[in-house]
Design a protein around this motif. Sequence first.
Motif, PDB file in Angstrom:
ATOM      1  N   GLU A  94       9.896 -37.738  34.592  1.00  8.06           N
ATOM      2  CA  GLU A  94       9.436 -38.731  35.557  1.00  8.06           C
ATOM      3  C   GLU A  94       9.266 -40.098  34.899  1.00  8.06           C
ATOM      4  O   GLU A  94       9.586 -41.130  35.491  1.00  8.06           O
ATOM      5  CB  GLU A  94       8.127 -38.266  36.199  1.00  8.06           C
ATOM      6  CG  GLU A  94       8.310 -37.089  37.157  1.00  8.06           C
ATOM      7  CD  GLU A  94       7.005 -36.469  37.593  1.00  8.06           C
ATOM      8  OE1 GLU A  94       6.966 -35.887  38.696  1.00  8.06           O
ATOM      9  OE2 GLU A  94       6.009 -36.548  36.838  1.00  8.06           O
ATOM     10  N   ASN A  95       8.773 -40.114  33.675  1.00  8.90           N
ATOM     11  CA  ASN A  95       8.630 -41.369  32.952  1.00  8.90           C
ATOM     12  C   ASN A  95       9.991 -41.978  32.622  1.00  8.90           C
ATOM     13  O   ASN A  95      10.181 -43.193  32.714  1.00  8.90           O
ATOM     14  CB  ASN A  95       7.824 -41.155  31.669  1.00  8.90           C
ATOM     15  CG  ASN A  95       6.323 -41.168  31.896  1.00  8.90           C
ATOM     16  OD1 ASN A  95       5.681 -42.203  31.766  1.00  8.90           O
ATOM     17  ND2 ASN A  95       5.768 -40.018  32.235  1.00  8.90           N
ATOM     18  N   GLU A  96      10.939 -41.134  32.237  1.00 11.50           N
ATOM     19  CA  GLU A  96      12.287 -41.624  31.951  1.00 11.50           C
ATOM     20  C   GLU A  96      12.922 -42.253  33.187  1.00 11.50           C
ATOM     21  O   GLU A  96      13.541 -43.327  33.115  1.00 11.50           O
ATOM     22  CB  GLU A  96      13.168 -40.484  31.446  1.00 11.50           C
ATOM     23  CG  GLU A  96      12.866 -40.032  30.032  1.00 11.50           C
ATOM     24  CD  GLU A  96      13.695 -38.830  29.613  1.00 11.50           C
ATOM     25  OE1 GLU A  96      13.726 -38.519  28.415  1.00 11.50           O
ATOM     26  OE2 GLU A  96      14.314 -38.191  30.505  1.00 11.50           O
ATOM     27  N   ALA A  98      11.407 -43.525  35.814  1.00 13.03           N
ATOM     28  CA  ALA A  98      10.719 -44.769  36.160  1.00 13.03           C
ATOM     29  C   ALA A  98      11.202 -45.918  35.290  1.00 13.03           C
ATOM     30  O   ALA A  98      11.467 -47.033  35.772  1.00 13.03           O
ATOM     31  CB  ALA A  98       9.211 -44.597  36.019  1.00 13.03           C
ATOM     32  N   ALA A  99      11.325 -45.662  33.982  1.00 10.42           N
ATOM     33  CA  ALA A  99      11.805 -46.704  33.072  1.00 10.42           C
ATOM     34  C   ALA A  99      13.249 -47.071  33.388  1.00 10.42           C
ATOM     35  O   ALA A  99      13.617 -48.264  33.396  1.00 10.42           O
ATOM     36  CB  ALA A  99      11.681 -46.215  31.626  1.00 10.42           C
ATOM     37  N   ALA A 100      14.069 -46.070  33.661  1.00 11.00           N
ATOM     38  CA  ALA A 100      15.483 -46.320  33.952  1.00 11.00           C
ATOM     39  C   ALA A 100      15.650 -47.144  35.220  1.00 11.00           C
ATOM     40  O   ALA A 100      16.598 -47.925  35.343  1.00 11.00           O
ATOM     41  CB  ALA A 100      16.227 -44.996  34.077  1.00 11.00           C
ATOM     42  N   ALA A 101      14.726 -46.996  36.164  1.00  7.58           N
ATOM     43  CA  ALA A 101      14.825 -47.763  37.414  1.00  7.58           C
ATOM     44  C   ALA A 101      14.742 -49.261  37.139  1.00  7.58           C
ATOM     45  O   ALA A 101      15.459 -50.056  37.775  1.00  7.58           O
ATOM     46  CB  ALA A 101      13.724 -47.332  38.370  1.00  7.58           C
ATOM     47  N   ALA A 117      17.074 -45.503  28.708  1.00 10.62           N
ATOM     48  CA  ALA A 117      15.677 -45.067  28.686  1.00 10.62           C
ATOM     49  C   ALA A 117      15.496 -43.877  27.751  1.00 10.62           C
ATOM     50  O   ALA A 117      14.547 -43.826  26.964  1.00 10.62           O
ATOM     51  CB  ALA A 117      15.215 -44.727  30.099  1.00 10.62           C
ATOM     52  N   GLN A 118      16.398 -42.933  27.815  1.00 11.73           N
ATOM     53  CA  GLN A 118      16.276 -41.741  26.979  1.00 11.73           C
ATOM     54  C   GLN A 118      16.384 -42.081  25.499  1.00 11.73           C
ATOM     55  O   GLN A 118      15.674 -41.504  24.667  1.00 11.73           O
ATOM     56  CB  GLN A 118      17.340 -40.720  27.384  1.00 11.73           C
ATOM     57  CG  GLN A 118      17.081 -40.100  28.750  1.00 11.73           C
ATOM     58  CD  GLN A 118      18.244 -39.289  29.277  1.00 11.73           C
ATOM     59  OE1 GLN A 118      19.399 -39.491  28.874  1.00 11.73           O
ATOM     60  NE2 GLN A 118      17.963 -38.374  30.190  1.00 11.73           N
TER      61      GLN A 118
END
Length: 261
Positions: A94-96, A98-101, A117-118
């Motif tokens: 979920e954090n990945e 959100a950051a990728a968005a 992001a990853q």
Amino acid sequence: MVEARLQGSARGATILVKVRCGDVEFSGVQAIIFDKDGTLCDAAEYLRSLAQRRARLLDAQIPGVQEPVLMAFGVDESSNLNPNGLMAIGSRRENEVAAAAYVAETGRDWTEALRTAQRAFAEADQFLPRLKHAPLFPEVPRVLQALAAAGLKLGILSSDTGANVRAFVEHFGLTQLVSCAMGVDEGHSKPDPDLLRQACAELKVEPSATLMVGDSPADMQMAQQAGALGCVAVTCGLSPAHQLRQANAIVPNLSALTVIP
């Protein structure tokens, strides 16, 4: 001496234990499932630092995303970590996402944004090894040993990855005490009640005979929706007591959990 009953010769003896959590007593307990970060280990500073490191690494590749990504993680301008924010209770996936968005907002393809992001998350892990920076609370081994000695089944249910939860159990020498070490790799995270039901199934107990112990409102909500025997909140983690009022019992830390003879 614990309370016990026989449920048929094929299934053997089922041990039912009385557990005191501060001023509250629970009868008929067969298992206790613990959250990890903030409940078993002191992870507040680590999570804050990890969020900041991830955001800086992303900003080095995509200038301008640091502040909005930090806000998405639940870290405000004063570096306060929201105990109900994404970093505190969300899964890594979920954090990945959100950051990728925020990366994708710059016009990059989604697959590229997610890979970006990853990569940032993986690099942040190298700078901040979790097991080094999120130490076990000192009372945890003693309390878990006492609970297991009373015949209780013990499990861990965390929003961290399954691999990290298993590494945590092994690193801190809890393998002989914890029968279920469960994280979230795909799908929904807390407070999805199916997570607790799945952990109970692994322990071969019903939620109605299980206590959930955690430090966030999401832990309490998950336990109640899953039909747990009770939910116990600890205030040694991120959430203050006034945010944990839906718990059946609120205690300062795990030292307040004792077996009633």
